[in-house]
Design a protein around this motif. Structure first.
Motif, short mmCIF file in Angstrom:
data_model
loop_
_atom_site.label_atom_id
_atom_site.label_comp_id
_atom_site.label_asym_id
_atom_site.label_seq_id
_atom_site.Cartn_x
_atom_site.Cartn_y
_atom_site.Cartn_z
N LEU A 176 -30.12 42.12 -0.94
CA LEU A 176 -31.09 43.34 -1.86
C LEU A 176 -31.03 42.87 -3.28
O LEU A 176 -32.15 43.07 -3.76
CB LEU A 176 -29.09 44.43 -2.36
N ALA A 177 -30.52 41.25 -3.66
CA ALA A 177 -31.17 41.13 -4.45
C ALA A 177 -32.42 39.63 -4.75
O ALA A 177 -33.02 39.47 -5.59
CB ALA A 177 -29.90 39.85 -5.66
N GLY B 35 -36.66 43.26 -4.28
CA GLY B 35 -35.37 43.00 -5.35
C GLY B 35 -34.72 41.84 -6.25
O GLY B 35 -35.17 42.77 -7.22
N HIS C 160 -33.26 52.08 -2.76
CA HIS C 160 -33.77 51.03 -1.74
C HIS C 160 -32.93 50.04 -1.27
O HIS C 160 -32.72 49.44 -0.08
CB HIS C 160 -33.87 49.37 -2.93
#
Length: 735
Positions: free
Chosen positions: A649-650, A655, A679
């Motif tokens: 995700l990051a 992200g 997301h």
């Protein structure tokens, strides 16, 4: 004179000037052209009965302040008609002194108007005696001024078109960062180099080079530092090769070296040793010592006797071998036999069976008028419903048909199916046009127009104007005379043509003018990056300008987001298609899709956008997100042939923006905060998809559909944030 070519205008003006002067009995005549700001004027043409001129084009410009009332009179739209210079009033004192210094006794002048503004003047003078200027003479002089103005305006417009084309070619053919030739220009030079090497028996080297260690520099020091490294690398590569060699940048940290007139394999190896040694030298930027090396793959023609595309592919393959063997080295391509002819023939037989056995399917992709929000047409796209491999896109089988008469059969199959669909839609009350891709082999078939006429006769209810044939720009240029004659013959039948892939080829203005295609389709490879690339924006703007100048309709393909559409409308293009509007779909789904289609709010509200600000990152996010989902689906459907996108995700592209620049700029907005959960849902569904057995395609259908639904929900959230941020901004210029 007005219709004369640009380079003939000057001599024609001089000839006309002398003719009118002799008829009026004048002793000297001249044309002065004003500078852009009107502060100076230059004598561009003159005629003199006695040979006593003002200096002509070689004379330096002079200030218009020398004749202030003269200029004021012409600017106000009045003619100058002075029978006796000595009798000019005191308000004309400055002008009178200048005229007397030039020994002028009588003078008549009219303004030359170019594009509605004064661009200069034409004058007739008497030097030996005074005289009166008759009304008929002033009318003749005015007519001459209009002719000269028209000729100057035509010359100016032609020059603007040439300048635009020159700028477009520079944008289209050179990498904006390094100023190296890009992929398009490289392809052109490779074709020339291969042809020359074949004719003259020369040795040609093609090297594909990828930088080692560049990504950590980008990640640690940022993209601006990375760009400076690439500029330095480009300079070093240019310094290693010879004058007639080519260094090109394909994108990212990938370069190609085209090495002409090699003496031997060892000659090529020595050059590559110099290249790798130069790249390995530390790069000093702002106190940082940065290190990159290069991995290179090279193939030699004619030992590797492929075409330009094959040579580049083989060099790329060898480059990956160099990386596998430890990087910072080069590797020569070791020839592997291409697919046997017998196998290729069997594949063509199988494709023919698919055409005749009803395994092919027509899908359609909608085209919309973004200004009105109306669906105006579709493009017909062929798919193969393979009994073992599932639904195959055209890229899986069309390349196998290249150069084979099967393409001709496929064209007619598509055409027949398209006309049937148009008839069905017409009965259902749908008013749509249908565009079809036409291959070069059909275009060059001498019986094509007659066969088309017969097919249209079998569908009498269909207006031929609903058909739009798309031909690829590069294929149209192979035999421009045949292409133009077919387009004109089809126009008589009512069928239109579109020049497809425009902006990605090499058509000159003359070629473009000679091809009477009614529509221009801007290539998706150009449209795709207009949100991130100023050069691509300028290229699209230039293509639209040229199309408008030739009165051609413009369609943009590759519109991957609502923001793409907004920018295209600002640039002057309202017709568009692309995955950001709708993906290709079975025709039976079209009516329901049209019923449910709602244009993005960005298109109806047309919020103000400064296309050079940091808000471009926000505007790019829809396309970034769509691309992530597309790559994930391709990965699971192609048995990992497509690289898996980042699942963290990051650290995926969206992200990193969301947690970085996005949060810093929009973090206080509720519309932004809502994107985080959306997301996360997309990523969780993506992970579920990866857990499914890839071989069970039926089992994958439902999870993929769910992933697409989650994608669309996030897209709507991104669009809502875009509207919220942009609606109250003052409108900026498109740059």
């Amino acid at each position: 004179m007005v219709a004369a070519p640009a380079d003939a205008v000057g001599p024609l003006v001089e000839n006309a000037l002398g003719t009118v002067a002799r008829r009026m009995g004048a002793e000297r005549a001249y044309v002065f052209v004003l500078s852009r700001d009107g502060s100076t004027m230059r004598n561009t043409q003159e005629w003199s009965a006695s040979g006593l001129g003002l200096g002509g084009p070689s004379a330096p410009p002079v200030s218009t302040s020398l004749i202030p009332r003269w200029m004021e009179t012409l600017q106000h739209g009045d003619d100058i008609r002075i029978d006796d210079v000595t009798k000019l009033p005191e308000t004309w004192r400055v002008d009178r002194e200048q005229l007397e210094q030039l020994e002028v006794r009588s003078v008549a002048a009219v303004a030359i108007r170019v594009a509605g503004r004064m661009g200069g003047f034409v004058a007739m003078e008497m030097l030996s005696d005074t005289r009166s200027w008759r009304d008929s003479e002033m009318r003749a002089l005015g007519f001459l001024g209009d002719l000269i103005g028209g000729a100057f305006e035509r010359r100016r417009n032609e020059q603007k078109l040439l300048d635009s084309r020159r700028r477009l070619e520079e944008i289209a053919l050179y990498d904006p960062l390094t100023r190296l030739p890009n992929r398009r220009l490289l392809a052109d030079r490779m074709d020339e180099a291969v042809a020359r090497a074949r004719e003259q028996g020369l040795l040609l080297g093609v090297c594909y080079l990828d930088l080692d260690g560049f990504k950590p520099i980008n990640d640690t020091h940022g993209h601006k530092m990375g760009d400076r490294v690439l500029v330095t690398v480009a300079s070093r590569l240019r310094g290693c090769v010879r004058e007639d060699d080519t260094v090109a940048r394909l994108g990212g940290d990938e370069f190609v070296l085209l090495m002409n007139h090699l003496e031997s394999l060892s000659d090529c190896a020595a050059l590559l040793e110099r290249v790798l040694a130069a790249l390995a030298q530390p790069i000093q930027i702002d106190g940082h010592s940065l290190a990159v090396t290069g991995s290179a793959g090279v193939t030699l023609f004619p030992q590797d006797a492929g075409d330009a595309d094959t040579l580049l592919r083989h060099a790329d393959h060898a480059m990956y071998q160099a990386k596998q063997h430890g990087r910072n080295r080069f590797q020569f391509f070791k020839s592997v036999k291409d697919q046997p002819d017998e196998s290729h023939k069997l594949e063509l037989v199988r494709i023919r069976e698919a055409i005749e056995g009803d395994e092919l399917r027509l899908h359609v992709q909608p085209r919309v008028d973004m200004g009105s929000g109306r669906v105006v047409g579709v493009e017909a796209l062929v798919r193969w419903e393979h009994p073992e491999r599932g639904l195959l896109p055209p890229g899986e089988f069309l390349p196998l048909m290249e150069g084979d008469e099967l393409l001709h059969d496929l064209d007619w199959w598509v055409m027949d199916g398209a006309l049937d669909l148009l008839a069905q839609w017409q009965d259902a009350g749908l008013d749509l046009t249908m565009s079809l891709n036409l291959s070069a082999c059909s275009l060059q078939d001498t019986g094509f127009v007659a066969s088309l006429q017969e097919m249209l006769a079998r569908h009498p209810s269909i207006d031929p104007a609903r058909l739009l044939f798309e031909i690829i720009e590069s294929e149209a240029l192979r035999d421009i005379e045949t292409t133009a004659s077919v387009i004109r013959a089809c126009a008589v039948l009512g069928v239109q043509f579109a020049l497809d892939g425009f902006g990605n080829g090499y058509a000159s203005l003359i070629d473009f003018r000679c091809l009477p295609a009614q529509v221009v389709k801007i290539d998706q490879t150009v449209v795709r990056d207009i949100l991130r690339s100023r050069d691509d924006r300028n290229l699209v703007k230039g293509v639209i300008g040229i199309a408008n100048a030739f009165q051609r309709e413009v369609i943009a393909e590759g519109v991957e987001s609502a923001a793409h559409g907004l920018l295209l409308m600002d640039l002057g293009c309202t017709l568009a298609q692309g995955y950001g509007i709708a993906e290709p779909m079975p025709p039976q789904q079209l009516a329901a899709w049209i019923e449910g289609f709602r244009p993005p709010r960005l298109w109806s509200t047309r919020p103000s956008v400064d296309w050079s600000t940091v808000d471009l990152s926000l505007l790019s996010m829809e396309a970034v997100h769509r691309d992530w989902v597309k790559r994930l689906i391709r990965h699971v459907l192609s048995d990992t042939a497509t690289k898996l996108p980042d699942l963290q995700l990051a650290s995926c592209d969206f992200g990193r923006w969301y947690l970085g620049d996005g949060r810093a700029r929009y973090g206080q907005l509720h519309a932004f905060q809502a994107l985080g959960d959306l997301h996360g849902q997309v990523h969780r569904q993506g992970l579920r998809l990866l857990e499914i057995d890839r071989l069970d395609r039926e089992l994958m259908a439902a999870p993929i559909a769910t992933l697409l639904e989650e994608r669309d929900i996030l897209v709507e959230g991104i669009r809502s944030l875009q509207v919220h941020v942009l609606e109250d901004r003052p409108r900026g210029d498109v740059a």
